[in-house]
Write an enzyme that holds these catalytic residues in place. Sequence first.
Site, PDB file in Angstrom:
ATOM      1  CB  CYS A  85     -25.778  17.165 -65.375  1.00  0.00           C
ATOM      2  SG  CYS A  85     -26.783  17.044 -63.892  1.00  0.00           S
ATOM      3  CD  GLU A  92     -31.539  12.224 -63.687  1.00  0.00           C
ATOM      4  OE1 GLU A  92     -30.475  12.413 -63.095  1.00  0.00           O
ATOM      5  OE2 GLU A  92     -32.632  12.085 -63.122  1.00  0.00           O
ATOM      6  CD  GLU A  94     -22.017  17.646 -70.508  1.00  0.00           C
ATOM      7  OE1 GLU A  94     -21.780  16.541 -71.034  1.00  0.00           O
ATOM      8  OE2 GLU A  94     -22.791  17.777 -69.550  1.00  0.00           O
ATOM      9  CE  LYS A 116     -20.494   0.521 -64.927  1.00  0.00           C
ATOM     10  NZ  LYS A 116     -19.273   1.368 -64.837  1.00  0.00           N
TER      11      LYS A 116
END
Length: 509
Positions: free
Chosen positions: A303, A269, A402, A194
């Site tokens: 990331c 992750e 973030e 997906k």
Amino acid sequence: MATKKTFEENLASVKQYRAQVAARGVKNIINGQRVDGASGKTFTTSSPIDNSIICNVAEGTAADIDLACQAAWDAFPAWAALDGKTRRDILYRYAALIEENAERISLLESLDTGQPIRFMAKAALRGAANFRFFADRAEGAQDGLTLPTNDHLNYTVRTPIGPVGVITPWNTPFMLSTWKIAPALAAGCTVVHKPAELSPVTAQILTELGLEAGLPPGVLNLVNGYGETVGKALTEHEHIKAIAFVGESYTGSLIMQQGAPTLKRVHFELGGKNPVIVFADADLDRALDAAIFMKYSLNGERCTSSSRLLVETSVYEDFTNRLAERVKKIKVGNPLDPATEVGPLIDAGHLSKVQSYVDLAVEEGATKTSGGGMPANCDAGNYINPTFVKDANPSMRIAQEEIFGPYLTAMPFETEAEALEIANGVKYGLTAYIWTKDVTRALNMAHKVEAGMVWVNSQNVRHLPAPFGGVKNSGIGRDGGDYSFDFYMETKNICIAMGEHSISKLGAD
Ligand code: NAD
């Protein structure tokens, strides 16, 4: 091969590839067939360059997930039973096809994500390298340990866990998907993928190349759509034994809840707020290059980016002033131009999120040296000037949250202990970068910093056998080398008596 062409040549090639994608659209691929969603509905994907529509995308529903999971379930026994060498040969063909199509993949990825072609060209080739790496290990993936005692022989074997779900984000979708799909297929698992709804174009190419390479129908399936519908249905499906997920920490916690009733194994992750810690004794020129690269490459939508810059007080002013000058000169522009260093952000919503942190920096009392707003040379699309903010306090939101854009927050530190306290004072723990020539200090910091991956005197340089993953809210589990096989496989212990060891006799008298 990957593109090394001029801007004009890239524009001409993209025009042609884009026309093909617009004509075909992006569909689901279930049991080897390219199909519309069961509901017949579609959504669109747009280019961050100017927000123009690239193509229609099949909008999957739980019904499509059901079909895909059934196909993966049916295909699993035969794929798992194939010998590793046969799987390896198919994955080798897969890698070769990715290389043959690297230019098309790179340019379409750049168009769909806004990532500069200078980085995306390598992403397709790295995807092929991932397939080769895990293909080479397919034969040995089942190998276990021999653990003898005096009277018994224990040995372990590994078997593929079953059909697995792979859910990927929008930032560098092609490369990230190969990182999950290659080891899953090498291990003998079947897959339902997906991709992110904001950048689905190259996932279709990836699945189609797999079929062309010889993957049997049902071994790799693709269902497009929104996270809250198809993503959720995939994580809840009883046929799916594990979910490999890359995305936001909050989404990870949702997936954990959604997968709980069916006891899903999960590999996450997630987000990061990674420190780059620069001591006064470091090679400051190299540290400067690395800090800039690790924050402003890949549009800062990365990331592992070093989004917090911690600099020892004695060199803080000089280092941050030099960095500020360099950031002002970063080339922002069309991602298809090989000269471009920072392209447009994925969509208008993300652009306004990043811009809101530029405004917040000023409100919180930090010093903005540059950033925010549309660059003068851009007139449409989701462009923003690369941002550098200094003199932040570690507790400010700009130093805690973030932001996931071309935005670096700097703060000074006096001592090693203070640097550690600041570095560890966030909820994330993905990577850390330490710059010092003092080996004792480097070791001390590397062991005490809360991160899954630490680089000393280096930017992020990936070695495929090494473990990749985070601690705290940055993730669960590790990718890479044998760590990937541990996730996609079950370990079975077999214990055989070697003689006549004692057995307690109950009811014998
Ligand atoms: P996201 O979490 O919003 O979406 C990721 C994927 O999850 C998408 O495919 C989305 O459709 C799907 N999803 C959303 N809700 C879901 C649900 N309830 N159930 C199942 N699936 C669902 O993340 P994003 O915005 O696409 O990507 C950016 C994030 O990814 C950042 O936080 C970044 O740090 C992280 N990321 C982490 C790594 C890493 O290796 N740690 C790598 C790349 C990106």
